[in-house]
Design an enzyme around this catalytic site. Structure first.
Site, PDB file in Angstrom:
ATOM      1  N   ARG A  17      47.175  44.711  26.037  1.00 48.96           N
ATOM      2  CA  ARG A  17      46.093  44.363  26.969  1.00 48.96           C
ATOM      3  C   ARG A  17      44.877  43.796  26.206  1.00 48.96           C
ATOM      4  NH1 ARG A  17      40.804  45.141  27.638  1.00 48.96           N
ATOM      5  NH2 ARG A  17      41.050  47.290  26.927  1.00 48.96           N
ATOM      6  N   HIS A 211      36.002  48.171  17.928  1.00 52.03           N
ATOM      7  CA  HIS A 211      36.373  46.841  17.437  1.00 52.03           C
ATOM      8  C   HIS A 211      35.864  46.737  16.000  1.00 52.03           C
ATOM      9  CE1 HIS A 211      37.903  44.849  21.157  1.00 52.03           C
ATOM     10  NE2 HIS A 211      37.339  45.911  21.695  1.00 52.03           N
ATOM     11  N   CYS A 242      37.397  40.695  23.277  1.00 56.53           N
ATOM     12  CA  CYS A 242      37.113  40.655  24.700  1.00 56.53           C
ATOM     13  C   CYS A 242      36.627  39.256  25.011  1.00 56.53           C
ATOM     14  CB  CYS A 242      36.050  41.685  25.082  1.00 56.53           C
ATOM     15  SG  CYS A 242      35.557  41.530  26.800  1.00 56.53           S
TER      16      CYS A 242
HETATM   17  P1  HMG Z   1      34.317  38.068  41.605  1.00 54.47           P
HETATM   18  O1  HMG Z   1      34.491  36.606  41.518  1.00 54.47           O
HETATM   19  O2  HMG Z   1      32.937  38.618  41.771  1.00 54.47           O
HETATM   20  O3  HMG Z   1      35.278  38.663  42.725  1.00 54.47           O
HETATM   21  O4  HMG Z   1      34.976  38.683  40.285  1.00 54.47           O
HETATM   22  P2  HMG Z   1      35.064  38.823  44.272  1.00 54.47           P
HETATM   23  O5  HMG Z   1      35.178  40.285  44.566  1.00 54.47           O
HETATM   24  O6  HMG Z   1      33.821  38.089  44.704  1.00 54.47           O
HETATM   25  O7  HMG Z   1      36.348  38.057  44.844  1.00 54.47           O
HETATM   26  C1  HMG Z   1      36.497  36.638  44.678  1.00 54.47           C
HETATM   27  C2  HMG Z   1      37.966  36.263  44.807  1.00 54.47           C
HETATM   28  O8  HMG Z   1      38.690  36.855  43.737  1.00 54.47           O
HETATM   29  C3  HMG Z   1      38.631  36.757  46.095  1.00 54.47           C
HETATM   30  O9  HMG Z   1      39.626  35.802  46.433  1.00 54.47           O
HETATM   31  C4  HMG Z   1      39.339  38.018  45.649  1.00 54.47           C
HETATM   32  O10 HMG Z   1      40.466  38.338  46.422  1.00 54.47           O
HETATM   33  C5  HMG Z   1      39.756  37.638  44.252  1.00 54.47           C
HETATM   34  P3  HMG Z   1      39.373  34.742  47.622  1.00 54.47           P
HETATM   35  O11 HMG Z   1      39.070  35.599  48.807  1.00 54.47           O
HETATM   36  O12 HMG Z   1      38.199  33.950  47.161  1.00 54.47           O
HETATM   37  O13 HMG Z   1      40.658  34.008  47.638  1.00 54.47           O
HETATM   38  N1  HMG Z   1      39.876  38.850  43.419  1.00 54.47           N
HETATM   39  C6  HMG Z   1      40.965  39.183  42.702  1.00 54.47           C
HETATM   40  N2  HMG Z   1      42.154  38.586  42.534  1.00 54.47           N
HETATM   41  C7  HMG Z   1      43.049  39.238  41.747  1.00 54.47           C
HETATM   42  N3  HMG Z   1      42.811  40.422  41.161  1.00 54.47           N
HETATM   43  C8  HMG Z   1      41.631  41.034  41.305  1.00 54.47           C
HETATM   44  C9  HMG Z   1      40.654  40.400  42.105  1.00 54.47           C
HETATM   45  N4  HMG Z   1      39.399  40.756  42.436  1.00 54.47           N
HETATM   46  C10 HMG Z   1      38.944  39.793  43.230  1.00 54.47           C
HETATM   47  N5  HMG Z   1      41.406  42.225  40.708  1.00 54.47           N
HETATM   48  C11 HMG Z   1      36.040  40.489  39.104  1.00 54.47           C
HETATM   49  C12 HMG Z   1      34.921  40.089  40.043  1.00 54.47           C
HETATM   50  C13 HMG Z   1      35.783  41.913  38.680  1.00 54.47           C
HETATM   51  C14 HMG Z   1      37.360  40.374  39.831  1.00 54.47           C
HETATM   52  C15 HMG Z   1      36.034  39.517  37.897  1.00 54.47           C
HETATM   53  O14 HMG Z   1      34.767  39.568  37.347  1.00 54.47           O
HETATM   54  C16 HMG Z   1      37.054  39.891  36.841  1.00 54.47           C
HETATM   55  O15 HMG Z   1      38.256  39.746  37.050  1.00 54.47           O
HETATM   56  N6  HMG Z   1      36.593  40.380  35.661  1.00 54.47           N
HETATM   57  C17 HMG Z   1      37.501  40.827  34.624  1.00 54.47           C
HETATM   58  C18 HMG Z   1      36.949  40.543  33.276  1.00 54.47           C
HETATM   59  C19 HMG Z   1      37.863  41.130  32.219  1.00 54.47           C
HETATM   60  O16 HMG Z   1      39.035  41.382  32.484  1.00 54.47           O
HETATM   61  N7  HMG Z   1      37.348  41.372  31.004  1.00 54.47           N
HETATM   62  C20 HMG Z   1      38.114  41.948  29.950  1.00 54.47           C
HETATM   63  C21 HMG Z   1      38.414  43.400  30.144  1.00 54.47           C
HETATM   64  S1  HMG Z   1      37.051  44.468  29.679  1.00 54.47           S
HETATM   65  C22 HMG Z   1      37.240  44.696  27.970  1.00 54.47           C
HETATM   66  O17 HMG Z   1      38.044  44.056  27.358  1.00 54.47           O
HETATM   67  C23 HMG Z   1      36.420  45.763  27.296  1.00 54.47           C
HETATM   68  C24 HMG Z   1      37.251  46.980  26.892  1.00 54.47           C
HETATM   69  O18 HMG Z   1      38.293  46.614  25.986  1.00 54.47           O
HETATM   70  C25 HMG Z   1      36.355  48.047  26.237  1.00 54.47           C
HETATM   71  C26 HMG Z   1      35.447  47.481  25.132  1.00 54.47           C
HETATM   72  O19 HMG Z   1      35.954  46.875  24.166  1.00 54.47           O
HETATM   73  O20 HMG Z   1      34.251  47.671  25.269  1.00 54.47           O
HETATM   74  C27 HMG Z   1      37.915  47.646  28.118  1.00 54.47           C
HETATM   75 MG    MG Z   2      38.011  46.351  23.852  1.00 49.27          MG
END
Ligand code: HMG
Ligand code: MG
Length: 301
Positions: A17, A211, A242
């Protein structure tokens, strides 16, 4: 600080992931499935498989459903990231039993990673966690930017503890403290863990997620181990980062962590040779050498 080190700790593997989400190469789904299977076969007790986030935000993991399909029944026990109810629905449809939400300790990263303000993120997580719990799922929570933020600089310990406390109060069983950009040092790790303990969160609720941007990840893990933490996030071969955090390079390499723990006599259940072989294979898939020093040292010249 406990008197002695624990006999055993849990390594929470995030390579498929956190590792693959930040690779420019799109890894084919069957190859990802093989990666997960090989990690499990090497003895990793927990392997975070993928994310049910918006596919436009993280195209590398857009095949989350296909991957779980490939993994079959075994895939249902692997944690997956879900940011919101839409993500949870997708995970529930596939029978997932463990999910992880991911919050931010800072305003800027909440905006950049979740398209929400710091406060709005809780409104998004609250129904997500409540429904996950109703379905009997276990929920982990991450807090990102616990040790510093590329846009905001220093992050106050009180602010991190407040965010973490709120995520646990929503119903998360474990809190993983992320040094997303790898700026933390050992003294800061000890101060943050102590602050969480004082806020009523004991070490067995906490995990650490380092990290290695500044080369501190292993030292920080050691500090957390001595403090009393027993769950450590790591990424096979040191893959990862990330995509929404500037300068977030690879995670602590699982091999480097296992080497340290073996030397300290702390059991992990991991077969280091099998893990190194897996990371060497994945480095070949990605077309670049593993940054892990242990992988390099244990690889034939
Ligand atoms: P948004 O654009 O604000 O979403 O994104 P929304 O709620 O306004 O919805 C817009 C559209 O997206 C809608 O579709 C939803 O259905 C769709 P439409 O009606 O327009 O056709 N939608 C989705 N589709 C599929 N799966 C979903 C989903 N949610 C909404 N889950 C959102 C908000 C949170 C979805 C977006 O910002 C996002 O996906 N962010 C993810 C970012 C990410 O994955 N970052 C990396 C992981 S974090 C990390 O790595 C840190 C960590 O390792 C710890 C560390 O190192 O600190 C964990
Ligand atoms: Mg991380």
């Amino acid at each position: 600080m406990p008197d002695a080190l624990p006999d055993r700790v849990t390594i929470y593997e995030v390579g498929p992931r956190d590792g693959l989400q930040n690779e420019s190469a799109l890894v084919p789904t069957p190859t990802k499935a093989e990666f997960v299977r090989r990690l499990l076969a090497a003895g990793l007790p927990v392997v975070e498989a993928t994310s049910f986030v918006h596919p436009r935000w993280v195209p590398q993991l857009a095949d989350a459903a296909e991957l779980l399909g490939e993994l079959g029944e075994a895939g249902r026990d692997l944690p997956v990231l879900v940011p919101n109810e839409r993500g949870l629905d997708r995970a529930l449809e596939l029978g997932c039993r463990h999910v992880a939400i991911f919050g931010s300790a800072t305003e800027t990263f909440a905006q950049r990673n979740l398209n929400r303000s710091l406060d709005e993120q809780f409104a998004m997580f609250e129904p997500t966690v409540a429904r996950a719990r109703e379905h009997g799922l276990d929920v982990r929570a991450y807090v990102s930017m616990c040790f510093g933020d590329p846009w905001e600089g220093d992050v106050a310990i009180d602010q991190v503890v407040d965010v973490g406390r709120r995520l646990v109060d929503l119903g998360a069983s474990q809190l993983s403290l992320g040094d997303t950009i790898g700026v933390g040092t050992a003294g800061h790790v000890r101060r943050l863990l102590t602050a969480f303990n004082e806020a009523g969160l004991p070490d067995d609720v906490l995990a650490v997620h380092f990290h290695d941007t500044y080369g501190q990840a292993l030292t920080n893990a050691h500090a957390a181990l001595e403090h009393g933490v027993t769950t450590f996030d790591a990424s096979a071969g040191g893959l990862g980062g990330c995509p929404y955090a500037e300068s977030a390079t690879g995670n602590l390499a699982t091999e480097d962590l296992v080497w340290l723990l073996q030397g300290l006599g702390v059991e992990t259940g991991v077969d280091l040779a099998a893990l190194v072989e897996t990371s060497r294979w994945m480095a070949g898939v990605l077309g670049r050498p593993s940054p892990s020093r242990v992988v390099q040292a244990l690889s034939p010249a």
